[in-house]
Enzyme design. Structure first.
Site, short mmCIF file in Angstrom:
data_model
loop_
_atom_site.label_atom_id
_atom_site.label_comp_id
_atom_site.label_asym_id
_atom_site.label_seq_id
_atom_site.Cartn_x
_atom_site.Cartn_y
_atom_site.Cartn_z
N HIS A 1 30.71 -47.27 -1.60
CA HIS A 1 29.72 -46.27 -1.15
C HIS A 1 30.43 -45.01 -0.64
O HIS A 1 30.08 -43.89 -1.02
CB HIS A 1 28.86 -46.90 -0.06
CG HIS A 1 27.80 -46.00 0.50
ND1 HIS A 1 26.45 -46.25 0.37
CD2 HIS A 1 27.89 -44.84 1.20
CE1 HIS A 1 25.76 -45.29 0.96
NE2 HIS A 1 26.61 -44.42 1.47
N GLU A 2 31.46 -45.20 0.19
CA GLU A 2 32.15 -44.04 0.79
C GLU A 2 33.00 -43.31 -0.26
O GLU A 2 33.06 -42.08 -0.26
CB GLU A 2 33.01 -44.49 1.96
CG GLU A 2 32.27 -45.19 3.09
CD GLU A 2 31.05 -44.43 3.58
OE1 GLU A 2 31.05 -43.19 3.54
OE2 GLU A 2 30.07 -45.09 3.99
N CYS B 1 22.02 -44.70 3.73
CA CYS B 1 23.04 -43.66 3.84
C CYS B 1 22.61 -42.71 4.96
O CYS B 1 21.45 -42.31 5.03
CB CYS B 1 23.17 -42.92 2.52
SG CYS B 1 24.38 -41.59 2.58
N HIS C 1 31.03 -40.94 -2.18
CA HIS C 1 30.76 -39.68 -1.47
C HIS C 1 31.84 -38.63 -1.78
O HIS C 1 31.54 -37.44 -1.85
CB HIS C 1 30.74 -39.90 0.05
CG HIS C 1 29.40 -40.29 0.58
ND1 HIS C 1 28.28 -39.49 0.47
CD2 HIS C 1 28.99 -41.39 1.27
CE1 HIS C 1 27.25 -40.08 1.05
NE2 HIS C 1 27.65 -41.24 1.55
ZN ZN Z 1 26.44 -42.58 2.50
#
Ligand code: ZN
Length: 215
Positions: A152-153, A110, A156
């Protein structure tokens, strides 16, 4: 266009649920263009708005295919070149593997946790919906590494970073490495000379990761 500073673990914006975008203004369009530029310069395969200090539900991705993870997929399912932006996304997930995570093919990193990489078990398929930067609806069925990027995004946008999804020995290793790195927010700028003491920390973490790998 502008390369934006990337926020590092510890900055509250990374650990807070991002807000819906209520209107796609010129500011939003500029932010998206700058995020794409920043992602490419970093380089990264994805970038979420909180990572550049904006608590908004937007992420961009740029994945040309070819990750070894995708070799597990049937040929007809392998994703081709793909890049884009999504605003106010939803993500529907399918097929979480029932097995241990595989460090050989499931390593994630990341941009907000420089120097670290750990394997994460992710769903194999994801359906992303939302709008593009023109406000037009989008729907993308993703498999393999692209599906992973979306997860993953999307995390966030809910204030979750991948290290918070680690299990077993990987969770323990990450905790130790992060204690050593002592991330306390701040930022780094892709393409700029890095300031001390971050490079020293990153070097140390990389050395440590290599040692762990050899074991
Ligand atoms: Zn990330």
């Amino acid at each position: 266009m502008t390369i934006l500073p990337i926020r590092i673990w510890g900055d509250p914006v990374l650990h807070t649920r991002a807000h819906e975008v209520t209107e796609i203004t010129d500011e939003i369009r500029t932010l998206v263009a700058n995020m794409i530029e920043t992602m490419k310069e970093a380089p990264g395969v994805g970038l979420a708005a909180p990572q550049v200090g904006e608590g908004l539900r937007i992420f961009v991705w740029n994945y040309e295919g070819g990750h070894q993870w995708d070799r597990r997929l049937p040929v007809e399912e392998r994703p081709g070149p793909s890049h884009g932006v999504v605003i106010n996304p939803d993500l529907e997930l399918f097929d979480l593997p029932d097995r241990e995570v595989d460090p050989a093919t499931e390593m994630e990193g990341c941009l907000s946790l420089p120097g670290l990489q750990y394997p994460v078990l992710r769903y194999q398929k994801a359906v992303l919906t939302g709008t593009d930067v023109e406000g037009q609806p989008i729907r993308i069925e993703a498999v393999g590494w692209l599906a992973r990027i979306f997860q993953h995004e999307y995390d966030h946008l809910n204030g979750t970073l991948y290290v918070q999804r680690l299990t077993g020995q990987w969770e323990e290793r990450a905790r130790a490495a992060m204690a050593e790195a002592d991330f306390q927010g701040g930022h780094w700028v892709p393409g700029e000379e890095e300031e001390e003491p971050r490079p020293r920390i990153v070097r140390r973490l990389r050395d440590r990761a290599r040692q762990l790998k050899r074991r």
